[in-house]
Design a protein around this motif. Structure first.
Motif, short mmCIF file in Angstrom:
data_model
loop_
_atom_site.label_atom_id
_atom_site.label_comp_id
_atom_site.label_asym_id
_atom_site.label_seq_id
_atom_site.Cartn_x
_atom_site.Cartn_y
_atom_site.Cartn_z
N ASP A 1 45.94 51.23 65.25
CA ASP A 1 46.75 50.09 65.70
C ASP A 1 47.87 50.60 66.61
O ASP A 1 49.05 50.51 66.28
N PRO A 2 47.50 51.13 67.78
CA PRO A 2 48.51 51.72 68.66
C PRO A 2 49.54 50.72 69.18
O PRO A 2 50.65 51.10 69.54
N SER A 3 49.19 49.43 69.20
CA SER A 3 50.13 48.40 69.68
C SER A 3 50.93 47.77 68.56
O SER A 3 51.70 46.83 68.78
N SER A 4 50.75 48.26 67.33
CA SER A 4 51.47 47.75 66.15
C SER A 4 51.32 46.24 65.98
O SER A 4 52.29 45.52 65.79
N VAL A 5 50.08 45.78 66.04
CA VAL A 5 49.80 44.37 65.82
C VAL A 5 50.01 44.02 64.35
O VAL A 5 50.54 42.96 64.03
N PHE A 6 49.59 44.91 63.45
CA PHE A 6 49.76 44.64 62.02
C PHE A 6 51.25 44.60 61.69
O PHE A 6 52.02 45.49 62.06
N ASN A 7 51.64 43.55 60.96
CA ASN A 7 53.04 43.41 60.57
C ASN A 7 53.18 42.95 59.11
O ASN A 7 54.26 42.58 58.68
N SER A 8 52.07 42.99 58.36
CA SER A 8 52.09 42.54 56.98
C SER A 8 51.07 43.34 56.17
O SER A 8 50.09 43.85 56.74
N SER A 9 51.31 43.45 54.88
CA SER A 9 50.43 44.21 53.98
C SER A 9 50.30 45.67 54.43
O SER A 9 49.26 46.29 54.29
N LEU A 10 51.38 46.21 54.95
CA LEU A 10 51.35 47.55 55.51
C LEU A 10 51.26 48.65 54.46
O LEU A 10 50.90 49.78 54.78
N ASP A 11 51.58 48.32 53.22
CA ASP A 11 51.53 49.31 52.15
C ASP A 11 50.21 49.31 51.40
O ASP A 11 50.00 50.13 50.51
#
Length: 113
Positions: A70-80
């Motif tokens: 995810d080089p663009s850091s699209v993920f912003n939830s459930s990261l753990d």
């Protein structure tokens, strides 16, 4: 689903998923009284993601998101989480569409092994 920005966002997400992979299969699962339409799920050789609508957001959960670059850091939830990752959209313009399409393609490639 309500007729506001969230419904439009779900339609846009669906279009982006199909743009990323025209062979994707959409199904509605987990129907219940509080959500008679169920949850849209998208698969290709396994589950790619689900799309859920909440009061304040639209959430796309990638089944194997922790394994995706995810080089663009699209993920912003459930990261753990050890397996899943999610994208929470709090407004209609809250998505990097090109990066999202790239994530879908990565998820399909992971499923195809």
């Amino acid at each position: 689903m309500t007729a506001d920005w969230r419904a439009d966002q779900v339609d846009r997400i669906r279009a982006l998923i199909l743009e990323a992979d025209p062979e994707v299969v959409e199904e509605s699962k987990w129907r219940k009284a509080s959500n008679p339409d169920g949850v849209p799920t998208f698969s290709h050789s396994g589950l790619i993601c689900t799309v859920e609508t909440y009061k304040d957001k639209v959430k796309v959960t990638f089944a194997k998101g922790a394994s995706l670059p995810d080089p663009s850091s699209v993920f912003n939830s459930s990261l753990d989480g050890g397996t899943r990752r999610a994208v929470d959209m709090l407004g209609p313009d809250d998505l990097d569409e090109d990066a999202f399409v790239a994530l879908i393609r990565e998820a399909v490639a992971l499923n195809l092994g």
